[in-house]
Design an enzyme around this catalytic site. Sequence first.
Site, PDB file in Angstrom:
ATOM      1  N   ASP A 346       0.870  -1.166   0.000  1.00  0.00           N
ATOM      2  CA  ASP A 346       0.000   0.000   0.000  1.00  0.00           C
ATOM      3  C   ASP A 346       0.915   1.226   0.000  1.00  0.00           C
ATOM      4  OD1 ASP A 346      -2.318   1.682   0.426  1.00  0.00           O
ATOM      5  OD2 ASP A 346      -1.654   1.829   2.506  1.00  0.00           O
ATOM      6  N   ASP A 539      -1.903  -0.906   5.823  1.00  0.00           N
ATOM      7  CA  ASP A 539      -2.256  -0.447   7.173  1.00  0.00           C
ATOM      8  C   ASP A 539      -3.684   0.046   7.307  1.00  0.00           C
ATOM      9  OD1 ASP A 539      -2.050   1.864   5.690  1.00  0.00           O
ATOM     10  OD2 ASP A 539      -0.999   2.997   7.242  1.00  0.00           O
ATOM     11  N   ASP A 543      -7.186  -2.047   2.979  1.00  0.00           N
ATOM     12  CA  ASP A 543      -6.181  -3.063   2.653  1.00  0.00           C
ATOM     13  C   ASP A 543      -6.590  -4.456   3.135  1.00  0.00           C
ATOM     14  OD1 ASP A 543      -4.353  -1.194   1.525  1.00  0.00           O
ATOM     15  OD2 ASP A 543      -3.733  -0.607   3.543  1.00  0.00           O
TER      16      ASP A 543
END
Length: 651
Positions: A346, A539, A543
């Site tokens: 990410d 995080d 996600d």
Amino acid sequence: MNMDKTYRTAEHESDDYQSNTHEHAGHLPGEIPMYFIGVVAYLLALFGPFSTLVSNFLFGVAVVLAGFHVIIEGIVETITDTKEKNKFHPNVHLLMTLAVLGAMAIGSFDESALLILIFAGAHFLEEFAEGKSQKEITNLLQMNPTQARLLQSDGSTKMVNVQEVNVGDQLKVLPGDQIATDGFIIKGHTTIDESSINGESMPKEKLEEEEVFASTINGQGTFVMQVTKDSSETVFADILRLVEQSRNNLPKAATKIKKIEPIYVKSVLFIVPVFVLIMPVLFNWSWEMSIYRGIVLLITASPCALAVSAVPATLSAISNLAKKGILFKGGAYLANLSSIKAVAFDKTGTLTKGKPVVTDSFYKDKAKQIKWQQIIATMEESANHPLATAILEEYGELQSLEMDVTNEIGQGIVAEYEGKHYRIGKPSLFDNVSDDIQAKTKEFASAGKTVIYFSEDEEAVALIALMDKADEKAAEAIAYLKKQQVNTLMITGDAKTTGEAVAHALGIDDVYSNVLPENKAEAITSLQNKYGKTAMIGDGINDAPALVKADIGFAMGDGTDVAIDVADAVIMQNDLLKFEYAYKLSKKLDKIIWQNIIFAMGVVLLLSVLNIVGKMDIGLGVLAHEGSTLLVLFNGLRLLFPLKKKAPENV
């Protein structure tokens, strides 16, 4: 956070392992004193002025006393396991018991006693060595807070059990105290050692309104905190659950070894009688020689070293990582990490610092730049958008001005000052924009930066470019992964230019941009089809689907509870160098497990061949066999020690 995910299959295999392997969970009453009495009996028989009959009796006493627990485990547990599984399920101790009885049956009382003494002694040493691999986990459990200073209505404090503390209570924390539960400071300031949470050795300064966590150690300051979590729901409590869970989820190598162990033992029990029967025919051995060599084969073919090839090494690696603030929900995930072919990241908060900063600015009139910056800073003080903090960090030291500022939804921030009208907002809000500002906007936007305009009387006179900067530690970790031929990719919902700018700064191989949260899992599937085993690091709540879909999902500890809950591993601090460390340790774990397996089976093969050619006796066989088991154990325990900062890439 809710980290009570269970892995029933792995737990079942772990329970099976703990009850049936060469190691046993606890000692029988008087086991160790009996062992040493057996040692004394053996020495008296060996060196005392006794007749053969008395010496053999003392050797027999040594066998019974020193080998009591081995014989019990060999016979009783085999019977118990056979009944539970409805099929013959022998263990390694049964082989040793039969070898001892066989040696005594042919009159080798001294060698049977030596066999049981060395085997049982090595058994105790193995337990001690394996206990070392769990020492850090035990220490972690002992760090769980037990008491707190509860603040009373009259200002006094009362020491109470941490289970009696409720959400909303106020606690007083004195210098050197262990913080009892999670909360935030409402009065005072201090520095706190948070190494039990994030693995960082440097204390962190804490001011009012900042979070504090259970198990961390207060420095020299005194403060009052308000409790926000029950003691069973703190970050540290979640860490303990994770670590305990990791002990129950064994790597494939360990579970496969455990599954083949009874098959291996049954094979030995079949081969030894066949060996005894055919050797007199093939090599013209005497029956006495054939039986003796059969007993030696029974000893040397025992898979003790193989049984301890994987689990002690895995537990050592897990405890090593726990000290570094890297928590795996199972040894299987750690073992699999070494074989990943791609890592998907990410962007925000994982590859970047999650905090935009001002990178560039442009002012049409340099003479008015300071004044305009003062106006911008004053206007941003009343703003509520995320870029305001970054702008204030850049210009906040300038003197504020007296002016009326208004936040107009969809129109930016507007203000009146000295008869002029000012506005701050996105470029699309402005019509009167000069060519030079448009050129700068194009330049900065193509680099993935966010641009905002500042206008005076509706004419854009300045622009500010901001960007969530790439994390330098992420760049170092990605460079290492590329050297290991691991593909690196970014999955982000940001525009292509923004994603590619960060990817270029970090050296990432590819970018999946404009990816909606619900499509991140599909992106992971695409990577798995293209590259193979894929890890995902993120995080945020968005996600979570990708973390579940990935072969190994890593959540950053500063992320959301949902991401941490569904991930397979947690990095307690947003530091990708910790991921690099975990990958290196996983590679080393894989190498050590295979070293152990190859060495263990190599020793069995070598001793068996030497036995056939007549170069092996019971005493030497026991020494070589048990020595190899201890070498395998201590090889695995090397993973307790931290890797060097610049560890070799091919660990």
